[in-house]
Design an enzyme around this catalytic site. Structure first.
Site, short mmCIF file in Angstrom:
data_model
loop_
_atom_site.label_atom_id
_atom_site.label_comp_id
_atom_site.label_asym_id
_atom_site.label_seq_id
_atom_site.Cartn_x
_atom_site.Cartn_y
_atom_site.Cartn_z
CG ASP A 49 -4.90 -3.11 0.98
OD1 ASP A 49 -5.92 -3.77 0.75
OD2 ASP A 49 -3.76 -3.51 0.73
CD GLU A 231 -1.86 -8.81 -0.16
OE1 GLU A 231 -1.66 -8.33 -1.28
OE2 GLU A 231 -3.00 -9.09 0.28
#
Length: 496
Positions: A49, A231
């Protein structure tokens, strides 16, 4: 067990820091097989990420989930790079290491211009990172409070970091997935807002100082995709084409995306500083390909610029750990500008490549023929005068491998079943489809790099991003439609 774990964490942190300080990324060739040439990649080892994306004093900061000791996921750190244009990047030493509170999971960063935290001064406001601590010992023991939120600050443009001595600043109330804080300043109420992923919804908190947080509301229990864990949320405002302000929540989910694995959905509505109210109950995806996940936007873009700038992780948890790259793993998408458009079917979030990419572009080769030779491994293919035709765009090599981008009356399709190496995962060789949603296609842009294809219809009305691993570079592109104007623009490497 706890003592042993602490010793291991401290040893790893010291070893990683020593190794990183002695590394010389500038001497690396960045020319391994499949290494993207104009997408951001880490110097070595694992990345996922994007984190802590913030603009400060002429630099775009990109932090990212990083494991410096392996090319598969492991104890998370924050890697770090900076750029003046979101295109050409300078790698910097690792910013945040695991400590006694746990691994450093995803989060965000802001400039505390008013020094509300007291961690800097009025003349030198701190850059503050807000991130999730993940305690692996607590997770292994089966506890439900092993994720908490911590902060760290920098007073030298992100080059060195000090963790707040009172961490964690937000304790876990007893929820297994409690993570990925995205923080922004609420000018109207003069306070900070945090949107946090909580299992399969989000919580919204506020704070006067980035240290003391108060719960305000939650969103998502009965809306959106719920096929997996939520998320990496984001919350920001945009003006639509009529000048009306709306608020947008980005929300990544794994699994449960339109192609079966990871993906990022979005919601449009109103936000009063406390509660988000969606405009409708429809789930929409920011990208219908398989490989754009966990994307968020840069904080603190100057008002004179005014763009909402986005970057995603170009992979999918279905196969991220096993793709056929070894010196490094994973890349980011090209940076994109987000815009909001009101249509008869609701609000649509569009994304288009940033114009800064033009600095990498060579001279375009234009052809009215249906086939062109590919003289580069990294390039932009553009089709104009499409006029809503159904067509196939085929990239192929001498090994018989091919990637096919199809346009039908109501669908955009990417067929990567025979695109190259697909042996590493049974989920990879697939045909991916995106609804056009009534879009009348006039133009198609396809940004090709050594191991990726990013397709933009009408400069971002519909977008698909897919990884590919041709065993040798594609050498031809062909179009199965008449009167379509085809052009090829080589893209320079950002690593040379």
């Amino acid at each position: 067990m706890k003592v042993t774990y602490l010793l291991i964490i401290l040893f790893l942190a010291t070893a990683c820091q020593k190794r990183n300080e002695s590394a010389t990324p500038s001497l690396m060739k960045y020319d391994e097989k499949f290494r993207p040439q104009y997408h951001f990649t880490p110097p070595t080892q694992w990345m996922n990420d994007p984190n802590g994306m913030v603009f400060y004093e002429g630099e775009y900061h990109l932090f990212y989930q990083h494991y410096p000791d392996s090319n598969v996921w492991g104890p998370m750190h924050w890697g770090h790079a900076v750029s003046e244009d979101m295109v050409n990047w300078e790698h910097l030493p690792i910013a945040l290491y695991p400590d006694t509170l746990g691994y450093i999971f995803s989060g965000s960063a802001v400039i505390d211009w008013k020094n509300t935290s007291g961690l800097g001064t009025a003349d030198n406001p701190p850059m503050v990172a807000i991130y999730t601590y993940h305690d692996p010992v607590g997770a292994e023991a089966g506890r439900n409070d092993f994720q908490t939120q911590g902060i760290a600050f920098s007073l030298d443009k992100g080059r060195s970091w000090t963790k707040y001595e009172g961490n964690p600043v937000l304790a876990n109330p007893g929820i297994i997935d409690f993570r990925d804080p995205k923080v922004s300043w609420d000018e109207a109420n003069e306070r900070w807002i945090m949107i946090l992923a909580v299992l399969d919804h989000v919580n919204i908190y506020t704070s006067p100082d980035l240290i003391r947080w108060e719960f305000q509301s939650e969103f998502g229990h009965t809306i959106g995709g719920h096929g997996g864990v939520w998320e990496c949320p984001d919350l920001f405002s945009l003006m639509d084409q009529y000048g009306d302000e709306k608020w947008v929540i980005l929300l990544s989910i794994n699994p449960g995306g339109p192609q079966g694995g990871s993906a990022t959905q979005y919601f449009v509505g109103d936000f009063d500083g406390t509660v988000f109210t969606p405009a409708d109950s429809v789930t929409r995806w920011i990208d219908y390909g398989a490989d754009n996940y966990a994307g968020v936007t840069w904080a603190d873009i100057p008002e004179i610029d005014g763009r909402r700038l986005f970057l995603g992780w170009m992979s999918n948890w279905q196969y991220a750990n096993v793709v056929p790259t070894y010196e490094w793993r994973s890349a980011m998408t090209i940076p994109r500008e987000l815009s909001l458009h009101k249509s008869e079917t609701g609000y649509l979030l569009q994304s288009k490549p940033v114009p800064e990419l033009e600095t990498l572009m060579g001279e375009a080769i234009v052809s009215h023929e249906s086939t062109m030779d590919l003289s580069a491994e990294s390039y932009l293919v553009e089709l104009t005068n499409v006029q809503g035709q159904s067509l196939d765009i085929t990239f192929s090599n001498e090994q018989g491998e091919r990637l096919v981008v199809k346009l039908t009356a109501d669908r955009l399709v990417i067929d990567r079943t025979k695109s190259g190496d697909t042996s590493f995962s049974e989920d990879f060789a697939a045909i991916h489809e995106a609804p056009l949603g009534g879009v009348s296609v006039s133009d198609i842009q396809i940004y090709m790099d050594r191991s990726s294809a990013e397709v933009f219809v009408n400069y971002g009305a519909v977008v698909m991003t897919d990884l590919i691993f041709p065993t040798t570079p594609y050498t031809k592109v062909s179009v199965s439609a008449s009167e379509v104007k085809l052009s090829l623009t080589p893209m320079a490497s950002i690593w040379r």
